[in-house]
Design an enzyme around this catalytic site. Structure first.
Site, mmCIF file in Angstrom:
data_model
loop_
_atom_site.group_PDB
_atom_site.id
_atom_site.type_symbol
_atom_site.label_atom_id
_atom_site.label_comp_id
_atom_site.label_asym_id
_atom_site.label_seq_id
_atom_site.Cartn_x
_atom_site.Cartn_y
_atom_site.Cartn_z
ATOM 1 N N ARG A 70 0.792 -1.401 0.048
ATOM 2 C CA ARG A 70 -0.378 0.010 0.070
ATOM 3 C C ARG A 70 1.158 1.615 -0.204
ATOM 4 N NH1 ARG A 70 -1.607 0.607 4.468
ATOM 5 N NH2 ARG A 70 -1.201 -0.970 5.459
ATOM 6 N N TYR A 219 -1.085 -3.780 -6.384
ATOM 7 C CA TYR A 219 -1.676 -4.430 -5.288
ATOM 8 C C TYR A 219 -2.343 -4.710 -4.867
ATOM 9 C CZ TYR A 219 -0.016 -5.200 -0.647
ATOM 10 O OH TYR A 219 -0.465 -5.772 0.681
ATOM 11 N N LYS A 228 -9.624 -2.347 2.166
ATOM 12 C CA LYS A 228 -9.135 -1.519 2.869
ATOM 13 C C LYS A 228 -9.846 0.046 2.156
ATOM 14 C CE LYS A 228 -5.817 -3.627 4.706
ATOM 15 N NZ LYS A 228 -6.230 -4.718 5.755
ATOM 16 N N HIS A 248 -10.465 -2.795 11.615
ATOM 17 C CA HIS A 248 -9.516 -3.208 11.051
ATOM 18 C C HIS A 248 -9.521 -4.321 12.414
ATOM 19 C CE1 HIS A 248 -4.774 -3.045 9.921
ATOM 20 N NE2 HIS A 248 -5.857 -4.239 8.848
ATOM 21 N N SER A 270 -1.116 -3.482 9.953
ATOM 22 C CA SER A 270 -1.340 -4.875 9.195
ATOM 23 C C SER A 270 0.055 -5.120 9.354
ATOM 24 C CB SER A 270 -0.742 -3.722 7.521
ATOM 25 O OG SER A 270 -1.902 -3.247 7.265
ATOM 26 N N ALA A 271 0.346 -6.499 9.379
ATOM 27 C CA ALA A 271 1.600 -7.654 9.384
ATOM 28 C C ALA A 271 1.842 -7.570 10.482
ATOM 29 C CB ALA A 271 2.865 -6.859 8.173
ATOM 30 N N CYS A 272 0.976 -7.457 11.646
ATOM 31 C CA CYS A 272 0.872 -7.507 13.372
ATOM 32 C C CYS A 272 0.318 -8.767 13.987
ATOM 33 C CB CYS A 272 0.932 -6.284 13.915
ATOM 34 S SG CYS A 272 1.763 -4.656 13.482
ATOM 35 N N ASN A 276 -3.230 -14.519 12.083
ATOM 36 C CA ASN A 276 -2.511 -15.711 13.043
ATOM 37 C C ASN A 276 -3.029 -15.765 13.462
ATOM 38 O OD1 ASN A 276 0.591 -16.626 12.162
ATOM 39 N ND2 ASN A 276 0.137 -15.056 11.108
ATOM 40 N N ASP A 295 -9.568 -10.015 9.072
ATOM 41 C CA ASP A 295 -9.117 -8.737 8.683
ATOM 42 C C ASP A 295 -9.825 -7.439 9.311
ATOM 43 O OD1 ASP A 295 -6.603 -7.381 7.758
ATOM 44 O OD2 ASP A 295 -8.242 -6.333 5.707
ATOM 45 N N ASN A 388 6.844 -9.037 2.319
ATOM 46 C CA ASN A 388 5.031 -8.272 1.990
ATOM 47 C C ASN A 388 4.199 -9.328 1.029
ATOM 48 O OD1 ASN A 388 2.548 -6.942 3.106
ATOM 49 N ND2 ASN A 388 2.716 -5.524 1.241
ATOM 50 N N ARG A 390 1.991 -11.668 -0.484
ATOM 51 C CA ARG A 390 0.524 -12.056 -0.195
ATOM 52 C C ARG A 390 -0.095 -13.747 -0.560
ATOM 53 N NH1 ARG A 390 -2.059 -9.363 3.801
ATOM 54 N NH2 ARG A 390 0.314 -6.985 4.082
ATOM 55 N N ARG A 421 3.158 -4.112 17.296
ATOM 56 C CA ARG A 421 4.893 -4.996 17.805
ATOM 57 C C ARG A 421 5.179 -3.752 18.832
ATOM 58 N NH1 ARG A 421 6.818 -7.962 14.302
ATOM 59 N NH2 ARG A 421 4.875 -9.482 12.519
ATOM 60 N N GLY A 520 0.246 -19.977 18.922
ATOM 61 C CA GLY A 520 -0.490 -21.124 19.264
ATOM 62 C C GLY A 520 -0.691 -20.867 20.554
HETATM 63 P P1 GDP Z 1 -1.226 -9.446 9.551
HETATM 64 O O1 GDP Z 1 -1.455 -8.332 8.578
HETATM 65 O O2 GDP Z 1 -2.533 -8.516 10.872
HETATM 66 O O3 GDP Z 1 -2.878 -10.853 9.823
HETATM 67 O O4 GDP Z 1 -0.315 -10.424 10.488
HETATM 68 P P2 GDP Z 1 -0.551 -11.513 10.202
HETATM 69 O O5 GDP Z 1 -0.790 -13.077 10.987
HETATM 70 O O6 GDP Z 1 -0.062 -12.054 8.670
HETATM 71 O O7 GDP Z 1 0.796 -11.721 10.738
HETATM 72 C C1 GDP Z 1 2.550 -11.095 10.449
HETATM 73 C C2 GDP Z 1 3.547 -11.404 10.336
HETATM 74 O O8 GDP Z 1 3.537 -11.411 12.366
HETATM 75 C C3 GDP Z 1 4.008 -12.896 9.867
HETATM 76 O O9 GDP Z 1 5.494 -12.920 9.687
HETATM 77 C C4 GDP Z 1 3.590 -14.529 11.298
HETATM 78 O O10 GDP Z 1 4.345 -14.947 10.879
HETATM 79 C C5 GDP Z 1 4.255 -12.833 12.285
HETATM 80 N N1 GDP Z 1 3.445 -13.125 13.400
HETATM 81 C C6 GDP Z 1 2.604 -13.256 14.119
HETATM 82 N N2 GDP Z 1 1.526 -13.413 15.348
HETATM 83 C C7 GDP Z 1 3.513 -13.692 15.874
HETATM 84 C C8 GDP Z 1 3.839 -13.741 16.934
HETATM 85 O O11 GDP Z 1 1.912 -13.907 17.784
HETATM 86 N N3 GDP Z 1 4.089 -14.185 17.624
HETATM 87 C C9 GDP Z 1 5.508 -13.765 16.463
HETATM 88 N N4 GDP Z 1 6.780 -13.507 17.154
HETATM 89 N N5 GDP Z 1 4.784 -13.526 15.377
HETATM 90 C C10 GDP Z 1 4.028 -13.122 14.491
HETATM 91 P P1 PGA Z 2 -2.629 -6.213 6.315
HETATM 92 O O1 PGA Z 2 -3.122 -5.063 5.243
HETATM 93 O O2 PGA Z 2 -1.097 -6.392 6.436
HETATM 94 O O3 PGA Z 2 -3.402 -5.692 7.274
HETATM 95 O O4 PGA Z 2 -3.633 -8.060 6.156
HETATM 96 C C1 PGA Z 2 -3.670 -5.616 4.127
HETATM 97 C C2 PGA Z 2 -2.771 -4.507 2.997
HETATM 98 O O5 PGA Z 2 -1.873 -4.636 2.267
HETATM 99 O O6 PGA Z 2 -3.906 -3.594 2.000
HETATM 100 MN MN MN Z 3 -3.729 -10.391 7.408
#
Ligand code: GDP
Ligand code: PGA
Ligand code: MN
Length: 612
Positions: A70, A219, A228, A248, A270-272, A276, A295, A388, A390, A421, A520
């Site tokens: 983005r 993208y 979004k 979000h 995003s990516a946090c 997972n 999401d 990033n 996907r 983070r 987990g």
């Molecule tokens: P989203 O974009 O918020 O959906 O984030 P994701 O679930 O795709 O996770 C983004 C990144 O964070 C990935 O590389 C995961 O492996 C990492 N990640 C997710 N959950 C955890 C966690 O509980 N601990 C750690 N250390 N990394 C995590």
């Molecule tokens: P996300 O964002 O990391 O919250 O899944 C997706 C995006 O880049 O729009």
């Molecule tokens: Mn996601």
């Protein structure tokens, strides 16, 4: 499809935009498998997609390396009054939450991009529903695009079917106009068969008109306009007008060993870790997690006072690197077929590969093509996949998709979690003192930057409510909206506002290693949270920032020893500094738009910290 069968308003929309963008033809999508197969075959012929032959109906695609995330700095809200979009910041301070573009400037930006921009290309007309078609919380959109990759992804991510037109009738809809910005004849060389126009990217929203204009990028976050752009930026405006929330957030159903299920929504930048957490495989026995959404959550209080949430999406657009059978087996199961992978690596055996699969790959010496299209082996310099990169996978393929995930009225939400983070100072989990203190904590949300946006290098940025890149209107008014939602209108039951928690899976030790195993094992934290919801008062210690677990109150059975104090401590100095920094953030970024109650929460928290 037949143009003449479209609702009159859609016909008019299409006609107007055809005149503007002058495509060589119009294609009305029906979302069928047959249509998807045809488009896929065309893209394979052209070299944009290739089949990953180790799976069924999985495809890989490499973008132009300049179009991988983005672009927050080129994303705008267009409103007549600047302060509908942004807060009153002092002279010289750029607002970080939402970027405002004046209607006149937008007009000239539009005029310099869109006329003739689809010349020589087909314009696809995508009718789609966010949320189950016809549901009380669902909304319909129509996206025009000249990218068939976008058509294929929208088919996974949204509900796309001719039933949309019947459901829509004469009603209004959200309008999305998307072009990759490369009219034919093409002047510049197209890289990786991925047309885009990085210098001219523009993602503009006109909230009053419920309209999105996206140019120059293919993208996902920029081009799959249902996601979004619509479901957060436009929908948060609709939500404010109609008294609900577009956030979000993931939604998960968690069943405890006694068989009682609770639904939790959680917002992380995003990516946090949203995807997972939503699909978590519990490491302690007896627990069950099922995913409703990973999401975005649309949530509304019912007349019974309960908050209900739906997942407006139909698929997962997840971060590939880090996803493995060890970290997220349920995501892995979701994309074994009918999925699209973007900017990952491909082995000569036709498998996907990315960082995090080192221990799972059948042949670690296998030759690959990395995301840049170069020959690559494990151990070589550089990365196999873009950080990033996907996967785009149908949600229904997730083995733990919740049976009620398409319930039109949504699932009852009992808790909201915020997180980011935070390498330092922030405990694994804390519970806020009240709805209003929770709003304050969410307003202060911060996180280390990730590859999901264009920022380079690691720094801690403010990301209130995990919505900074997606904020659709004045952040002060957004806070006020959250506060107002606690009060039921006359004639409705008092509102049972969810408890608000904050989590941090990412606290590190002095060597920079994560103190918490995460993934987990996060069920252990969810267990504590659910016991708090159930009224367990014996396991929480009151600190100046909220309630933290007492030692021993989080189930650590079977875990390698965890450094409890380092993980849970609330260091006085850190939080004193934090309060100062937050005060400055409020002053410079929210200014007079900050509701007095939120400022009071800061004052009180600062006093509590000082008294530590
Ligand atoms: P989203 O974009 O918020 O959906 O984030 P994701 O679930 O795709 O996770 C983004 C990144 O964070 C990935 O590389 C995961 O492996 C990492 N990640 C997710 N959950 C955890 C966690 O509980 N601990 C750690 N250390 N990394 C995590
Ligand atoms: P996300 O964002 O990391 O919250 O899944 C997706 C995006 O880049 O729009
Ligand atoms: Mn996601």
């Amino acid at each position: 499809g037949d143009f003449h069968l479209l609702p009159a308003k859609v016909q008019r929309f299409v006609t107007e935009k055809v005149e503007l963008m002058r495509p060589r033809g119009i294609y009305i999508c029906d979302g069928s498998q047959h249509e998807a197969d045809e488009i896929t075959n065309k893209l394979i012929e052209r070299g944009m997609l290739s089949p990953l032959k180790a799976y069924e109906n999985n495809y890989i695609c490499r973008t132009d390396p300049r179009d991988v995330a983005r672009v927050e700095s080129k994303t705008w809200m267009v409103t007549p009054d600047k302060y509908q979009t942004v807060t009153h910041t002092p002279e010289g301070v750029e607002p970080i939450m939402a970027h405002w573009l004046a209607p006149n400037d937008f007009s000239s930006e539009l005029d310099s991009r869109f006329p003739g921009c689809m010349s020589g290309r087909i314009m696809y007309v995508i009718g789609f529903s966010m949320g189950p078609i016809g549901g009380p919380l669902s909304k319909i959109g129509v996206q025009l695009t000249d990218s068939n990759y976008v058509v294929l992804c929208m088919r996974i991510m949204t509900r796309m079917s001719p039933a949309i037109w019947d459901s829509l009738g004469d009603a209004d809809f959200v309008r999305g106009i998307h072009s990759v910005g490369v009219p034919r004849p093409v002047r510049e060389k197209v890289i990786n068969h991925w047309p885009c126009n990085p210098d001219r990217v523009l993602i503009a929203h006109r909230p009053a008109e419920r309209e999105i204009w996206s140019f120059g990028s293919g993208y996902g976050g920029n081009s799959l306009l249902g996601k979004k752009c619509f479901a957060l930026r436009i929908a948060s405006n609709i939500a404010r007008d109609e008294g609900w929330m577009a956030e979000h957030m993931l939604i998960m159903g968690v069943t405890n060993p006694q068989g009682h299920e609770r639904f939790i929504a959680a917002a992380f930048p995003s990516a946090c870790g949203k995807t997972n957490l939503a699909m978590l495989e519990p490491t302690i026995p007896g627990w069950k997690v099922r995913v409703v959404g990973d999401d975005i959550a649309w949530m509304k209080f019912g007349a019974d006072g309960q908050l209900y949430g739906i997942n407006p999406e139909n698929g997962f657009f997840g971060v590939a690197p880090g996803t493995s059978h060890k970290t997220n087996p349920m995501a892995m199961e979701s994309f074994q077929k009918n999925s699209i992978f973007t900017n990952v690596a491909e082995t000569v055996d036709g498998e996907y590969y990315w960082e995090g699969l080192e221990d799972e790959i059948k042949n670690p010496k296998v030759e690959m093509i990395n995301w840049l299209g170069q020959k690559w082996h494990i151990g070589d310099a550089g990365k196999a996949a873009h950080p990033n990169s996907r996967f785009t996978a149908p949600a229904a393929q997730c083995p733990i998709i919740h049976p009620d995930w398409e319930s039109p009225k949504g699932v009852p939400i009992d808790a909201i979690i915020f997180g980011g983070r935070r390498p330092e100072g922030v405990p694994l989990v804390f519970e806020t003192f009240s709805w209003i203190h929770g709003i304050f904590v969410a307003a202060c949300l911060k996180s280390e930057t990730t590859a999901a946006a264009e920022f380079t290098g690691k720094s801690i940025m403010h990301d209130p409510f995990a919505m900074r890149p997606f904020m659709g209107y004045n952040f002060g008014q957004y806070l006020q909206h959250w506060m107002d939602l606690a009060n039921a209108p006359k004639g409705e039951a008092a509102r049972k506002v969810p408890k608000i928690f904050h989590v941090n899976w990412f606290r590190t030790n002095k060597e920079g290693k994560f103190l918490w195993p995460g993934f987990g094992d996060n069920i252990r934290v969810i267990d504590w949270i659910i016991r708090r919801l159930d009224g367990d008062d014996s396991h929480a210690l009151k600190t100046p920032i909220g309630y933290v677990p007492t030692e021993g109150s989080i189930n650590m059975d079977g875990l390698d020893p965890v450094k409890w104090d380092e993980l849970m401590s609330v260091p006085k100095e850190y939080w004193q500094e934090d309060a100062k920094e937050v005060r400055k953030f409020f002053e410079t970024q929210v200014g007079i738009d900050l509701p007095a109650e939120i400022r009071r929460e800061l004052d009180e928290q600062e006093k509590r910290v000082a008294a530590m």
